[in-house]
Motif scaffolding. Sequence first.
Motif, PDB file in Angstrom:
ATOM      1  N   UNK A   1     -59.047 -20.466  47.251  1.00 40.33           N
ATOM      2  CA  UNK A   1     -58.211 -19.592  48.161  1.00 40.33           C
ATOM      3  C   UNK A   1     -57.198 -20.438  48.979  1.00 40.33           C
ATOM      4  N   UNK A   2     -57.611 -21.673  49.261  1.00 42.99           N
ATOM      5  CA  UNK A   2     -56.727 -22.595  49.902  1.00 42.99           C
ATOM      6  C   UNK A   2     -55.590 -22.943  49.038  1.00 42.99           C
TER       7      UNK A   2
ATOM      8  N   UNK B   1     -58.534 -23.232  56.309  1.00 42.80           N
ATOM      9  CA  UNK B   1     -59.336 -22.612  55.258  1.00 42.80           C
ATOM     10  C   UNK B   1     -60.566 -22.428  56.169  1.00 42.80           C
ATOM     11  N   UNK B   2     -61.041 -20.763  56.336  1.00 38.92           N
ATOM     12  CA  UNK B   2     -62.002 -20.652  57.075  1.00 38.92           C
ATOM     13  C   UNK B   2     -63.077 -20.137  55.902  1.00 38.92           C
ATOM     14  N   UNK B   3     -64.366 -20.463  56.210  1.00 39.63           N
ATOM     15  CA  UNK B   3     -65.335 -20.347  55.039  1.00 39.63           C
ATOM     16  C   UNK B   3     -66.058 -19.210  55.409  1.00 39.63           C
TER      17      UNK B   3
ATOM     18  N   UNK C   1     -60.691 -14.322  49.401  1.00 40.99           N
ATOM     19  CA  UNK C   1     -61.542 -14.094  48.110  1.00 40.99           C
ATOM     20  C   UNK C   1     -62.909 -13.805  48.248  1.00 40.99           C
ATOM     21  N   UNK C   2     -63.712 -13.354  47.522  1.00 37.31           N
ATOM     22  CA  UNK C   2     -65.068 -13.248  47.756  1.00 37.31           C
ATOM     23  C   UNK C   2     -66.183 -13.839  46.636  1.00 37.31           C
ATOM     24  N   UNK C   3     -67.416 -14.002  46.830  1.00 40.18           N
ATOM     25  CA  UNK C   3     -68.318 -14.302  45.624  1.00 40.18           C
ATOM     26  C   UNK C   3     -69.657 -13.520  46.000  1.00 40.18           C
ATOM     27  N   UNK C   4     -70.170 -12.834  45.109  1.00 44.33           N
ATOM     28  CA  UNK C   4     -71.492 -11.895  45.185  1.00 44.33           C
ATOM     29  C   UNK C   4     -72.594 -12.871  45.224  1.00 44.33           C
TER      30      UNK C   4
ATOM     31  N   UNK D   1     -64.058 -16.631  51.621  1.00 50.67           N
ATOM     32  CA  UNK D   1     -63.253 -17.507  52.181  1.00 50.67           C
ATOM     33  C   UNK D   1     -61.955 -16.946  52.746  1.00 50.67           C
ATOM     34  N   UNK D   2     -61.439 -17.386  53.755  1.00 54.51           N
ATOM     35  CA  UNK D   2     -59.952 -16.970  54.159  1.00 54.51           C
ATOM     36  C   UNK D   2     -59.203 -18.095  54.524  1.00 54.51           C
ATOM     37  N   UNK D   3     -57.905 -17.977  54.006  1.00 55.89           N
ATOM     38  CA  UNK D   3     -56.822 -18.876  54.383  1.00 55.89           C
ATOM     39  C   UNK D   3     -55.694 -18.097  55.353  1.00 55.89           C
TER      40      UNK D   3
END
Length: 284
Positions: free
Chosen positions: A260-261, A191-193, A236-239, A218-220
């Motif tokens: 995401x993870x 999981x990359x933040x 996924x994202x957050x504003x 974040x990216x898995x």
Amino acid sequence: MSHYYRLVVSCPDRVGIVARVSSFIAQQGGSITEASQHSDLETGCFFMRYEILADSVGMSAEALSAAFEPIASEFNMQWSLVDTQQRRRVVLMVSRESHCLVDLLYRWQAGELDCDIVGVISNHDDMRSLTEWYGIPYHHVPVDPDNKQASFAKVQAEIDSARADCVVLARYMQILPPELCARYAGRVINIHHSFLPSFAGAKPYHQAYQRGVKLIGATCHYVTEELDAGPIIEQDIHRVSHCHTPTDLVRFGRDVEKAVLARGLRWHLEDRVLVHGNKTVVFS
Ligand SMILES: Nc1nc2c(c(=O)[nH]1)N[C@@H](CN(C=O)c1ccc(C(=O)N[C@@H](CCC(=O)O)C(=O)O)cc1)CN2
């Protein structure tokens, strides 16, 4: 409780693959409960995932695989057929950030993750009590900056001793050496933040704050020798806005990382992720 055989296929695309495979399954009396397929028109590759009610087939996964082999050979398939009763063995790896570990352990105990978590490996001892509360073995393997090879040889020994099918880097903040990336290729999830490819490397939220972004993420992804560049499984994202501090971004980011993870691991465990070069097909 029902269990399933999961057939996952990738092969050169051509007319007749679906007809041939589905007819084969029907001839065995098999009931297909979920069917997914994708044709990549750019590369000419075909991808398929079938879930088959095991009891409808009346033979073992081994016997069904043997019967399927001639079709796989004819279509030059890369394929796997697994029995969902064979639970995957998962090792989690963590450093000092606990939120992803806590989340995965909770979801596992709640039955959301169909696997056996058979160990936790960390370069710090902070997470021992939490891990052992869940009855899971904890392996403290410090990373000696002057002898990383020896440190990661111990990590490898613990992973192999646990007979891990999958390793999850739950905010493990050490770069895995090339030898481990090769040994466990396609079986290590990170999981990359950040919303890759933006802000790879260390401290991505601080990089994002300095850039003035309006979205964090974040990216898995699967782990490869090249840092944070492996095939992406889920994002996924957050504003965010100008009102938010780096601390706010880290706090918002934790929630995104956990979700995401967890999705990425669950899809991997359910054989929903097919790697194709440095990309993935995800039958979610
Ligand atoms: N071979 C790979 N290893 C790891 C990957 C990867 O994609 N390929 N992802 C990282 C996770 N990560 C960001 O998500 C990350 C972790 C660590 C570092 C880093 O610079 N670590 C330093 C040590 C830092 C410290 O001691 O606190 C280092 O390893 O020299 C950058 C990004 C996990 N591993």
